[in-house]
Structures are given as C-alpha cells and as structure tokens.
Design a protein around this motif. Structure first.
Motif: not given
Length: 241
Positions: A110-132
């Motif tokens: 998850q450290c590769l995410r943007s600091v402004d990532c809108p995705a949240r943690l789910s039971p299967e990890g971070i679910k990407c929202k395709d925000c770009g």
C-alpha cells in the motif's frame, strides 16, 4: 570385566567415528562458506554469476556466516539479499512462466499509493478506485487485461489470507528487499512458484517502483525470457512482499 571393557571399547570407537564425521562436516561447511563468499564478492564486483547452484546452496544454509564474512570486506547485507532474490527468481522462472495468467496473483504494498488515495481498507486489502493519482491504477488495468488477481495489501497477514482463500498457483510479490526475500522463502516453503520485484525506493509512504519492470514480469509466458534483476537500493523493513 571383559564385557565392560568391550562395551567401553565400542563406545570409544563410536565416539571417534562420530567425532570424525562432525569434523568433516565442519571442514565441509567452512569450505562452502569460503567458496560461496568468494563467489558472492565476485558477483557483487562484476555482476556475473558463477556456479549459481553452489551459490544458492551456500546462501540457503549458511546465510548468517556468509553475511558475517562479507561484512569484514565492507559489503552490506543488502548485497547478499539482492543476489539471493535474483537466484530464487531464476530458479522459479521456468515454472512460473508456464502458469496461466488467470492462475497468478500479484501483491502490491500500500505504500505505493498516493498520499491522497481515496481507497479504503477492505477484508481483501485496499480496493483501488481508479482515481489515477498513482500507478496502481495502471497495474490494476494490466492485471484485469491479463486475468491476474491483484491485491494492494498493508501487511503479510493479508497475503497469507488471500493465498488461502484464492489458491493462486503463481505469485508476483512487490516490496522492499528484505520483505521480498522473506516472501520468496515463505512461498518456497509452501511450494508456490513466486517471483519478486523490488522497490526502487523503500519507505513507509511515497515509495517508488519501476512499473514497466513489474508489467514485464506480469506478461511473461515464455521460460526463455530472462528474469528481471532486483533493484540496487538498500533494503528497508517497512514494506510488504
């Protein structure tokens, strides 16, 4: 009394045999450590690998002593870990390459995410929202195109859970040097072919990955294609395989 003397003689004989065997094993171990250390130093200096099977054997069974010796020559432990990952990637490459894309999984920290990532943690990890906002969107689209299972995970416990749930036959693990190494060891113990891709820059946030290198590994289906080389940056213990 004669019987007692015979028993003592037998025990003395067995002790000599056992001592000789232990001495031979000690000498053999020292020889392997010395040879493996010399091969590692040569590999670090030249980038060329000589006698890879012996090198893997040495690192696998004598990693601690080898690292201790190489430190005396001014080499960092990360040099050994980098070569270890490279050797394990090479060893698994042919098997991994033959696994269908839809039966492979890729784990991204998850450290590769943007600091402004809108995705949240789910039971299967971070679910990407395709925000770009980061390149995980690209990785998700590439995984969907090929048929991969892709997980953006905050820790190794998620990886174990997803492996147990989805039973992938092949795995690509992304992370820092030490975590990729540990992850490959774990997959080896569980007899799951795995390839590691090391971060170019480690840390807790805003880490850096050569995404083209990851996509190259994801697209491989030909055993003749050579595996990618691990990154040359120092290892950090903050990332996830």
């Amino acid at each position: 009394m004669a019987l007692l003397d015979d028993i003592i003689s037998v025990f003395n004989f067995l002790a000599i045999i056992l001592g000789s065997i232990l001495l031979l094993l000690l000498i053999l171990s020292i020889m392997i450590v010395v040879i493996a250390t010399l091969l590692l130093i040569y590999t670090i200096k030249t980038g060329k690998v000589l006698f890879p099977n012996l090198l893997v054997l040495g690192i696998m069974f004598f990693e601690g002593p080898i690292k201790a010796v190489t430190r005396l020559f001014g080499f960092d432990d990360s040099n050994i870990d980098r070569i270890s990952i490279d050797m394990k990637n090479r060893a698994m490459w042919a098997t991994f390459s033959k696994i269908p894309f839809e039966k492979r999984a890729v784990f991204i920290p998850q450290c590769l995410r943007s600091v402004d990532c809108p995705a949240r943690l789910s039971p299967e990890g971070i679910k990407c929202k395709d925000c770009g906002l980061c390149d995980i969107t690209r990785a998700k689209k590439e995984a969907e195109r090929l048929g991969y299972m892709l997980f953006v995970v905050p820790g190794s416990s998620f990886i174990v859970r997803m492996i147990r749930k989805y039973r992938p036959e092949g795995i690509i693990g992304v992370g820092c040097l030490c975590e990729v190494k540990e992850g490959l060891d774990l997959m080896h113990k569980n007899k799951i072919p795995a390839v590691g891709v090391v971060l170019d820059k480690s840390g807790c946030v805003s880490t850096v990955l050569d995404w083209d290198k990851l996509f190259e590994v994801m697209n491989v289906s030909d055993p003749s294609v050579q595996p990618v080389q691990p990154a040359e940056q120092p290892a950090s213990k903050d990332q996830t395989f």
